[in-house]
Design a protein around this motif. Sequence first.
Motif, PDB file in Angstrom:
ATOM      1  N   LYS A  40       0.489  -9.527  15.967  1.00 52.52           N
ATOM      2  CA  LYS A  40       0.967  -9.046  17.285  1.00 52.52           C
ATOM      3  C   LYS A  40       0.209  -9.715  18.294  1.00 52.52           C
ATOM      4  N   ILE A  41       0.892 -10.303  19.202  1.00 49.97           N
ATOM      5  CA  ILE A  41       0.432 -10.854  20.660  1.00 49.97           C
ATOM      6  C   ILE A  41       1.060 -10.568  21.541  1.00 49.97           C
ATOM      7  N   GLU A  42       0.353 -10.747  22.844  1.00 52.40           N
ATOM      8  CA  GLU A  42       0.946 -10.509  24.120  1.00 52.40           C
ATOM      9  C   GLU A  42       1.644 -11.698  24.708  1.00 52.40           C
ATOM     10  N   ILE A  43       2.927 -11.685  25.133  1.00 55.53           N
ATOM     11  CA  ILE A  43       3.563 -13.051  25.497  1.00 55.53           C
ATOM     12  C   ILE A  43       4.105 -12.490  27.071  1.00 55.53           C
ATOM     13  N   CYS A  44       3.601 -13.641  27.867  1.00 59.99           N
ATOM     14  CA  CYS A  44       4.226 -13.570  29.184  1.00 59.99           C
ATOM     15  C   CYS A  44       5.266 -14.437  29.427  1.00 59.99           C
ATOM     16  N   VAL A  45       6.526 -13.655  30.113  1.00 61.97           N
ATOM     17  CA  VAL A  45       7.626 -14.580  30.624  1.00 61.97           C
ATOM     18  C   VAL A  45       7.903 -14.038  32.008  1.00 61.97           C
ATOM     19  N   GLN A  53       5.593  -9.042  18.126  1.00 67.02           N
ATOM     20  CA  GLN A  53       5.036  -9.787  16.471  1.00 67.02           C
ATOM     21  C   GLN A  53       5.614 -11.034  16.557  1.00 67.02           C
ATOM     22  N   VAL A  54       4.749 -11.951  15.869  1.00 66.33           N
ATOM     23  CA  VAL A  54       5.079 -13.289  15.777  1.00 66.33           C
ATOM     24  C   VAL A  54       4.651 -13.709  14.439  1.00 66.33           C
ATOM     25  N   ASN A  55       5.469 -14.728  13.586  1.00 68.58           N
ATOM     26  CA  ASN A  55       4.878 -15.066  12.498  1.00 68.58           C
ATOM     27  C   ASN A  55       4.232 -16.572  12.683  1.00 68.58           C
ATOM     28  N   LEU A  66       6.198 -22.600  20.069  1.00 73.65           N
ATOM     29  CA  LEU A  66       6.637 -21.177  19.833  1.00 73.65           C
ATOM     30  C   LEU A  66       7.988 -21.026  20.156  1.00 73.65           C
ATOM     31  N   LEU A  67       8.924 -20.146  19.153  1.00 71.56           N
ATOM     32  CA  LEU A  67      10.138 -19.875  19.371  1.00 71.56           C
ATOM     33  C   LEU A  67      10.499 -18.450  19.586  1.00 71.56           C
ATOM     34  N   LEU A  68      11.044 -18.068  20.708  1.00 71.39           N
ATOM     35  CA  LEU A  68      11.211 -16.746  21.010  1.00 71.39           C
ATOM     36  C   LEU A  68      12.678 -16.428  20.448  1.00 71.39           C
TER      37      LEU A  68
END
Length: 92
Positions: A40-45, A53-55, A66-68
Amino acid sequence: WVEFSIRDRSAKKHVLRRPLMPMGRTKKKTMGFQDRPVVKIEICVGKQKRLTQVNLAGRGHFKYPLLLGRDFLGRHYLVAPASKYLQPLLCH
């Protein structure tokens, strides 16, 4: 726990340590599936920070680090596929 590194927009390297979640199964571009570690990471948009969650996968040879996907974008964002970088980075 897993340790990995990312680069920000200015190419500065950051080393992160996060608890490892259950492995994620990702469909490969060719055939079959691949199991990848998930964190789990925090992403800013724009102005919004969201925990997601990111793999983890080595993307050094790809254009985008990174792909969202649909799960992250969901009902939160309108996607304009013909455009790039419409949201300025406003999170701190």
